[in-house]
Scaffold this motif. Structure first.
Motif, PDB file in Angstrom:
ATOM      1  N   UNK A 224      -1.942 -42.378  24.547  1.00 22.95           N
ATOM      2  CA  UNK A 224      -3.212 -42.754  25.172  1.00 22.95           C
ATOM      3  C   UNK A 224      -3.143 -44.144  25.800  1.00 22.95           C
ATOM      4  N   UNK A 225      -2.535 -45.076  25.094  1.00 20.55           N
ATOM      5  CA  UNK A 225      -2.417 -46.440  25.618  1.00 20.55           C
ATOM      6  C   UNK A 225      -1.568 -46.460  26.883  1.00 20.55           C
ATOM      7  N   UNK A 226      -0.455 -45.764  26.859  1.00 15.68           N
ATOM      8  CA  UNK A 226       0.430 -45.758  28.022  1.00 15.68           C
ATOM      9  C   UNK A 226      -0.212 -45.033  29.208  1.00 15.68           C
ATOM     10  N   UNK A 227      -0.953 -43.969  28.949  1.00 16.51           N
ATOM     11  CA  UNK A 227      -1.652 -43.285  30.034  1.00 16.51           C
ATOM     12  C   UNK A 227      -2.740 -44.178  30.632  1.00 16.51           C
ATOM     13  N   UNK A 228      -3.421 -44.931  29.790  1.00 12.16           N
ATOM     14  CA  UNK A 228      -4.439 -45.871  30.278  1.00 12.16           C
ATOM     15  C   UNK A 228      -3.788 -46.933  31.163  1.00 12.16           C
TER      16      UNK A 228
ATOM     17  N   UNK B  42      -2.638 -49.123  36.599  1.00 16.64           N
ATOM     18  CA  UNK B  42      -1.636 -49.504  37.605  1.00 16.64           C
ATOM     19  C   UNK B  42      -1.843 -48.715  38.898  1.00 16.64           C
ATOM     20  N   UNK B  43      -2.136 -47.428  38.783  1.00 15.07           N
ATOM     21  CA  UNK B  43      -2.343 -46.597  39.976  1.00 15.07           C
ATOM     22  C   UNK B  43      -3.620 -47.010  40.707  1.00 15.07           C
TER      23      UNK B  43
ATOM     24  N   UNK C  20       1.291 -55.757  35.983  1.00 19.12           N
ATOM     25  CA  UNK C  20       1.471 -57.029  35.285  1.00 19.12           C
ATOM     26  C   UNK C  20       1.049 -56.880  33.822  1.00 19.12           C
ATOM     27  N   UNK C  21       0.124 -55.987  33.581  1.00 21.43           N
ATOM     28  CA  UNK C  21      -0.383 -55.770  32.223  1.00 21.43           C
ATOM     29  C   UNK C  21       0.715 -55.210  31.311  1.00 21.43           C
ATOM     30  N   UNK C  22       1.742 -54.600  31.896  1.00 16.22           N
ATOM     31  CA  UNK C  22       2.815 -54.022  31.078  1.00 16.22           C
ATOM     32  C   UNK C  22       3.533 -55.075  30.229  1.00 16.22           C
ATOM     33  N   UNK C  23       3.585 -56.311  30.694  1.00 17.98           N
ATOM     34  CA  UNK C  23       4.208 -57.368  29.882  1.00 17.98           C
ATOM     35  C   UNK C  23       3.438 -57.563  28.583  1.00 17.98           C
TER      36      UNK C  23
ATOM     37  N   UNK D   8      -5.040 -49.452  19.858  1.00 11.74           N
ATOM     38  CA  UNK D   8      -4.943 -50.351  21.001  1.00 11.74           C
ATOM     39  C   UNK D   8      -6.343 -50.613  21.555  1.00 11.74           C
ATOM     40  N   UNK D   9      -6.603 -51.852  21.957  1.00 10.12           N
ATOM     41  CA  UNK D   9      -7.928 -52.131  22.528  1.00 10.12           C
ATOM     42  C   UNK D   9      -8.039 -51.610  23.966  1.00 10.12           C
ATOM     43  N   UNK D  10      -9.256 -51.374  24.420  1.00 10.95           N
ATOM     44  CA  UNK D  10      -9.564 -50.954  25.787  1.00 10.95           C
ATOM     45  C   UNK D  10      -8.732 -49.760  26.237  1.00 10.95           C
TER      46      UNK D  10
END
Length: 181
Positions: A131-135, A140-141, A149-152, A173-175
């Motif tokens: 879920x976090x990675x899909x968010x 990003x899309x 940039x959020x990936x860092x 994970x938040x948000x």
């Protein structure tokens, strides 16, 4: 003179009530585990837990052992008490978060589908990582790549989640959108 029939001793043994049979330590262990679960669920207070544990440890027959659990409902089938995850479950849950760093959502998804069937703990952590990675991918899309940039920051969050999973704790994970349950 009475002639003994073959198997007569076996019939006498089977006709005895099993409740009067003596118990072994192996029969006491699941009773004590059930008492621990009931205590953790709040069904027993500390004094009652101590008393019932003592009764279970000193029970001589199956009837005496059954009295200890008489008013406690059996645990639901397939439910694993909280904190009952194995070391392997914890490592797999941590791996689900760690795999998200190089594989985005694919690694956690594969772990969720493969190992999540046997362990609710692994499934919970893998689903949270997916879920976090899909968010993050969606952000990003939508932002035309600027959200990358959020990936860092996501790598740090994934590392923290992996450590929490190894410790046996849940992590959220938040948000994060949560389409995968």
């Amino acid at each position: 003179m009475a002639v003994a029939r073959p198997g007569a001793d076996h019939e006498v043994m089977n006709s005895q009530a099993t409740g009067h049979l003596r118990v072994s330590d192996a029969e006491r262990e699941p009773v004590i585990e059930r008492l621990q679960t009931a205590y953790a669920e709040g069904r027993l207070d500390h004094d009652e837990f101590d008393m019932r544990t003592h009764l279970a440890m000193t029970a001589k027959t199956r009837d005496e052992l059954a009295v200890v659990l008489r008013d406690l409902a059996p645990p639901a089938k397939g439910m694993v008490p909280a904190g009952a995850e194995t070391g392997e479950d914890r490592v797999l849950a941590a791996l689900a978060h760690g795999l998200a760093i190089p594989t985005v959502f694919v690694g956690p998804l594969v772990l969720m589908l493969v190992s999540g069937k046997r362990s609710p703990y692994v499934r919970r952590h893998a689903a949270e990582a997916v879920n976090f990675q899909l968010t993050l991918l969606l952000v990003t899309i939508v932002t035309f790549g600027i959200g990358g940039v959020v990936y860092a920051v996501a790598w740090i969050a994934s590392a923290v989640a992996a450590i929490m999973a190894l410790a046996g704790a849940d992590f959220r994970y938040p948000w994060t959108l949560r389409p995968v349950k």
